[in-house]
Design a protein around this motif. Structure first.
Motif, short mmCIF file in Angstrom:
data_model
loop_
_atom_site.label_atom_id
_atom_site.label_comp_id
_atom_site.label_asym_id
_atom_site.label_seq_id
_atom_site.Cartn_x
_atom_site.Cartn_y
_atom_site.Cartn_z
N UNK A 140 -19.37 -42.56 -39.50
CA UNK A 140 -19.21 -43.34 -40.73
C UNK A 140 -20.36 -44.33 -40.88
N UNK A 141 -20.90 -44.43 -42.09
CA UNK A 141 -21.92 -45.42 -42.41
C UNK A 141 -21.26 -46.50 -43.26
N UNK A 142 -21.12 -47.66 -42.68
CA UNK A 142 -20.39 -48.72 -43.37
C UNK A 142 -21.17 -49.29 -44.55
N UNK A 143 -22.48 -49.28 -44.45
CA UNK A 143 -23.28 -49.89 -45.50
C UNK A 143 -23.57 -51.35 -45.20
N UNK A 163 -18.43 -44.91 -35.79
CA UNK A 163 -19.49 -45.43 -36.63
C UNK A 163 -20.79 -44.72 -36.29
N UNK A 164 -21.63 -44.51 -37.29
CA UNK A 164 -22.95 -43.97 -37.01
C UNK A 164 -23.72 -44.97 -36.17
N UNK A 165 -24.34 -44.51 -35.11
CA UNK A 165 -25.07 -45.40 -34.22
C UNK A 165 -24.33 -45.73 -32.95
N UNK A 166 -23.27 -44.98 -32.63
CA UNK A 166 -22.54 -45.23 -31.38
C UNK A 166 -23.48 -45.11 -30.19
N UNK A 167 -24.32 -44.09 -30.19
CA UNK A 167 -25.22 -43.86 -29.06
C UNK A 167 -26.53 -44.62 -29.22
N UNK A 168 -27.09 -44.56 -30.41
CA UNK A 168 -28.30 -45.36 -30.70
C UNK A 168 -28.19 -45.85 -32.14
N UNK A 169 -28.52 -47.11 -32.36
CA UNK A 169 -28.41 -47.66 -33.71
C UNK A 169 -29.75 -47.74 -34.42
N UNK A 170 -30.86 -47.36 -33.74
CA UNK A 170 -32.18 -47.54 -34.34
C UNK A 170 -32.71 -46.29 -35.03
N UNK A 171 -31.92 -45.22 -35.04
CA UNK A 171 -32.37 -44.01 -35.72
C UNK A 171 -31.14 -43.27 -36.20
N UNK A 231 -28.12 -41.28 -38.32
CA UNK A 231 -28.01 -39.95 -38.88
C UNK A 231 -28.39 -38.85 -37.92
N UNK A 232 -28.67 -39.20 -36.66
CA UNK A 232 -29.12 -38.20 -35.68
C UNK A 232 -28.03 -37.78 -34.71
N UNK A 233 -26.89 -38.46 -34.73
CA UNK A 233 -25.83 -38.10 -33.78
C UNK A 233 -24.59 -37.65 -34.54
N UNK A 234 -23.84 -36.76 -33.90
CA UNK A 234 -22.70 -36.15 -34.58
C UNK A 234 -21.46 -36.19 -33.70
N UNK A 235 -20.31 -36.11 -34.36
CA UNK A 235 -19.01 -36.05 -33.70
C UNK A 235 -18.47 -34.64 -33.83
N UNK A 236 -18.03 -34.06 -32.71
CA UNK A 236 -17.48 -32.71 -32.67
C UNK A 236 -16.02 -32.80 -32.24
N UNK A 237 -15.07 -32.80 -33.18
CA UNK A 237 -13.66 -32.94 -32.81
C UNK A 237 -13.14 -31.68 -32.11
N UNK A 238 -12.22 -31.88 -31.18
CA UNK A 238 -11.64 -30.73 -30.48
C UNK A 238 -10.65 -29.99 -31.36
N UNK A 239 -9.91 -30.73 -32.20
CA UNK A 239 -8.89 -30.10 -33.05
C UNK A 239 -9.15 -30.41 -34.52
#
Length: 549
Positions: A201-204, A329-337, A339-347
């Motif tokens: 999610x991108x909060x803005x 939130x977008x940026x869980x792993x890195x906040x400086x770039x 749109x580069x990380x994604x969430x893959x739900x199991x279900x």
């Protein structure tokens, strides 16, 4: 002003014999978010390419962002340039602080300009002599003044350009090591294993939309929803409206939601850092991008999802994988770039409409061929949970991360599945322990490995680590002890986890020190488990399922 139909058409269609930047190998690019192809320098380069293509001969020389050299999004652009120009000379000046670039020997690497993004000089020549076709690459690391001196004294002939051979599917404009990668590329990619995925999610406006407690969210939305627009802008320091987020539409979205506490939901903001937001399920409302059709899978019922980046950065000591049982939130792993990380739900919850918290069923978000193939190899059908846990164990192997570091810097990870059912279950068991630790629901978190000591105020006034005493002080009276240097230095993505969590709460008094002790214990146990899974991972990779057989 630079977004107009003419340049957009030039980028996205084949014009004057020059291939579109939005296609590769005759097929659409297929990028979910090809925003970087709208950068100004890409448009200038496309314009110059078009002019040379029309003229039939010419030279284009530009100093630009160096992202187009190896970013997967630019693979169509690279192929297009290869088709237009006969000779291409690429000088990568590096200096990318976003990627924390350093010289090969570990020395500092500085940018030639006062910018964070790395820089490259590209010289593109169309002379019509096919016998001279070629692509040549050189690179330069070091201090800024050293780069200036080098550039002043070298020519195209003395710069040390080496031939490279860009190939499908990425057409990289950098040298690539191929040893050992043929096996790696035979493994299924994470996006093939989990077909449904999305960025966070991108909060803005994070400070407005995301808070440490539900009470802070509720207090904020009730006041903000009915404030004068300009007063709200000043009160919450919101700055100018953006194309996809405006104060008036954010307020309207809140009011139309009925202002209900039920819409306050947990959100994973950073590793081990659960915060709260107000989720209406509408894009371009209170949240800039809420992805309601996707995030409902994390809201509709019990679920867990893998988080990873498409491109990992060069630091091999970091791990770029985590898990969540909430929206992220977008940026869980890195906040400086972003749109580069994604969430893959199991279900997936196909029967749940956006906002419906009581679905009638769910189905695994797994490729339809995966479980049958594993069942055939093992003699039993793994559960979806076991598949995720096995993958998580593989991704947390230091051997895997270091051996395939170059490939992981290019695209989403690929996963080797062992052909041994017993070994699969051993790794899945370790992976499940890691998942439980990272969701802070493991019995291994008790008793904690560290202690919170001292008397007086709990206010976090500073964060100071002493490796000699293994203590982290938060003010002159209170400290944590038992934090080893290995724990303190442990990074997930761009963050030293134990430092980041405390620094984000600087100035606060009402924070949960017990939560911090659980994070510290999770990090300590993760380090132990990574050592334990290493020989198992190496055995798994040595005897993999052959997917193409």
């Amino acid at each position: 002003a630079n977004r107009n139909p003419w340049i957009d058409s030039l980028l996205k269609t084949d014009v004057e014999g020059a291939q579109s930047y939005y296609s590769v190998d005759g097929r659409p690019l297929g990028e979910k978010n090809p925003k970087w192809l709208q950068d100004d320098y890409v448009k200038f380069l496309r314009f110059a390419q078009w002019k040379v293509q029309k003229a039939g001969r010419g030279i284009v020389a530009m100093i630009t962002n160096h992202g187009y050299l190896d970013n997967p999004t630019f693979r169509g652009m690279r192929q297009s340039l290869l088709k237009t120009f006969d000779e291409i000379f690429l000088l990568d000046l590096h200096g990318n602080s976003l990627k924390r670039e350093r010289a090969p020997g570990g020395e500092p690497d500085e940018n030639v300009f006062d910018i964070r993004q790395g820089v490259a000089i590209g010289i593109f020549v169309k002379h019509g002599r096919p016998e001279l076709k070629g692509v040549y690459h050189a690179e330069l690391y070091g201090r800024r003044e050293e780069k200036y001196d080098w550039l002043e004294t070298h020519t195209l002939g003395t710069a040390g350009y080496q031939p490279i051979h860009p190939e499908t599917p990425f057409y990289f404009f950098i040298p690539r090591k191929k040893e050992g990668l043929e096996k790696y590329h035979s493994w299924p990619r994470i996006t093939e294993l989990f077909p449904v995925n999305q960025t966070g999610i991108m909060a803005g406006r994070d400070r407005l939309a995301i808070h440490f407690t539900p009470e802070e969210v509720w207090s904020t939305v009730r006041v903000f929803a009915y404030m004068d627009v300009e007063l709200a802008r000043q009160t919450y320091n919101l700055g100018r409206d953006a194309r996809d987020w405006k104060i008036s539409t954010a307020q309207e979205d809140l009011r139309q939601s009925g202002l209900s506490r039920d819409k306050i939901v947990p959100i994973l903001y950073r590793p081990f850092d659960i915060r709260y937001t107000y989720y209406t399920g509408k894009n371009k409302g209170f949240l800039r991008w809420a992805y309601p059709g996707f995030m409902r899978h994390m809201l509709a019922g019990e679920n867990v999802g893998l988080i990873t980046r498409r491109q990992q950065l060069p630091d091999r000591e970091c791990t770029y994988f985590f898990v969540a049982d909430t929206i992220i939130s977008d940026g869980v792993i890195r906040s400086d770039n972003k749109g580069c990380e994604s969430l893959f739900p199991l279900y997936l919850y196909p029967s749940a409409e956006a906002g419906d918290l009581h679905p009638s069923g769910r189905e695994p978000n797994l490729a339809p061929w995966l479980l049958p193939k594993l069942s055939e190899a093992y003699g039993f059908e793994p559960t979806p949970e076991e598949v995720l846990a096995y993958i998580y164990a593989v991704l947390y192997s230091p051997t895997y991360r270091q051996k395939y570091a170059e490939a992981l810097r290019v695209d989403f990870p690929r996963v080797p599945f062992t052909a041994d059912g017993a070994l699969f279950r051993q790794l899945a068991a370790l992976g499940q322990r890691l998942i439980d630790l990272h969701l802070l629901r493991s019995p291994e978190l008790d008793p904690p490995v560290a202690k919170y000591q001292g008397t007086g105020s709990d206010k976090i006034e500073f964060v100071r680590y002493d490796p000699d005493t293994c203590r982290v002080a938060v003010n002159k009276d209170k400290y944590f002890e038992g934090i080893t240097p290995e724990m303190w230095e442990y990074q997930i993505g761009g963050y030293r986890v134990l430092e980041k969590w405390l620094k984000d709460r600087k100035g606060k008094m009402d924070w949960d020190f017990r939560h911090y002790l659980r994070i510290a214990t999770a990090i300590a146990r993760t380090i132990e488990l990574q050592r334990e899974l290493e020989p198992l991972y190496q055995a798994a990779e040595a005897h993999c399922i052959h997917w193409n057989s």
